[in-house]
Motif scaffolding. Structure first.
Motif, short mmCIF file in Angstrom:
data_model
loop_
_atom_site.label_atom_id
_atom_site.label_comp_id
_atom_site.label_asym_id
_atom_site.label_seq_id
_atom_site.Cartn_x
_atom_site.Cartn_y
_atom_site.Cartn_z
N LEU A 156 38.44 42.09 38.00
CA LEU A 156 37.93 40.73 37.90
C LEU A 156 37.77 40.29 36.45
N LYS A 157 37.50 41.23 35.56
CA LYS A 157 37.34 40.88 34.15
C LYS A 157 38.63 40.35 33.53
N GLU A 201 29.50 43.37 45.94
CA GLU A 201 30.82 42.90 45.53
C GLU A 201 30.92 41.39 45.67
N MET A 202 30.36 40.86 46.73
CA MET A 202 30.37 39.40 46.92
C MET A 202 29.65 38.72 45.77
N ALA A 203 28.53 39.29 45.35
CA ALA A 203 27.78 38.72 44.23
C ALA A 203 28.59 38.79 42.95
N GLN A 208 31.81 35.67 38.72
CA GLN A 208 33.08 35.44 38.04
C GLN A 208 33.75 34.13 38.49
N GLN A 209 32.95 33.24 39.09
CA GLN A 209 33.40 31.90 39.50
C GLN A 209 34.51 31.91 40.57
N TRP A 210 34.39 32.82 41.53
CA TRP A 210 35.30 32.81 42.67
C TRP A 210 34.69 31.94 43.77
#
Length: 237
Positions: A156-157, A201-203, A208-210
């Motif tokens: 995600l990064k 993981e959801m958090a 990360q603006q998903w």
């Protein structure tokens, strides 16, 4: 009659010559009994050419590349696919390739079984062969990139997509079609493992603006979700 299409293993900088090597060359030489002068479609460096066989050997088949031809571009979609049972995962990878995905990142999720996570690094070369064969079968000119498996936090990064969508069973209202409206730039889609993403993981996705989105009221297997999401995305694009 549609000409058979090949994806070159090597080509020169000017894209006037290209070669098939290894298994592709052996199949073309031994099974199809190619001869100099035969015409095929050959993809070299992401560009489709009409190509003429100039030399046939079991280790290499060499082509002269002629005019460049029109071809469809890949969908601007980066698929983040949690690692789960390999037979189901590999089917999803094959179908995602046929549907035009540009990049696939296998994600080691919290609910990825430990033995699958450990074996995934050795499996990735098989996944890359699957996308190559599926690209040829579906007559693609661009072979999807398959990244090495990595943890969710690290992947995600590095995500740079302008539109980031997490397919989530917990989301009830925001549909994928709605989430794609007014999309900006490339699109990232995340599909979870069996059992779904954990709350942690959801958090992490949210930080990360998903955007969380649903594919409807039914609980879908991961491979089904991949196909449905890519079909919807393709129709909207």
């Amino acid at each position: 009659m549609t000409r058979r299409r090949w994806i070159a293993d090597t080509w020169n900088e000017e894209r006037t010559s290209a070669s098939l090597t290894g298994d592709q060359a052996s199949h073309l030489a031994r099974v199809l009994r190619a001869e100099p002068g035969q015409i095929f479609d050959v993809v070299a460096g992401g560009f489709l050419h009409r190509a003429e066989v100039v030399n046939v050997g079991e280790d290499a088949v060499i082509f002269t590349l002629h005019e460049e031809m029109e071809s469809d571009a890949a969908l601007p979609v980066h698929l983040y696919l949690a690692v789960y049972k390999f037979d189901h995962l590999e089917w999803a990878i094959e179908k995602a390739t046929e549907l035009g995905v540009a990049r696939i990142t296998p994600v080691l999720a919290r609910r990825t079984e430990k033995h699958l996570a450990q074996a995934s690094t050795k499996r990735v070369e098989r996944w890359r062969r699957i996308v190559l064969e599926s690209s040829k079968q579906s007559r693609r000119t661009e072979i999807p990139v398959v990244d090495d498996p990595a943890t969710l936090a690290s992947t995600l990064k590095t995500c740079t997509a302008g539109t980031r969508i997490l397919l989530a069973e917990t989301e009830q209202e925001n549909t994928l079609a709605a989430a794609l409206k007014g999309h900006a730039g490339d699109i990232a889609l995340a599909v979870g493992p069996e059992g779904g993403w954990t709350p942690e993981e959801m958090a992490l996705f949210s930080t990360q603006q998903w955007t969380h989105a649903t594919l409807g009221p039914r609980i879908l297997r991961a491979e089904t979700a991949c196909i449905a999401a890519l079909a919807i995305t393709s129709s909207i694009l």
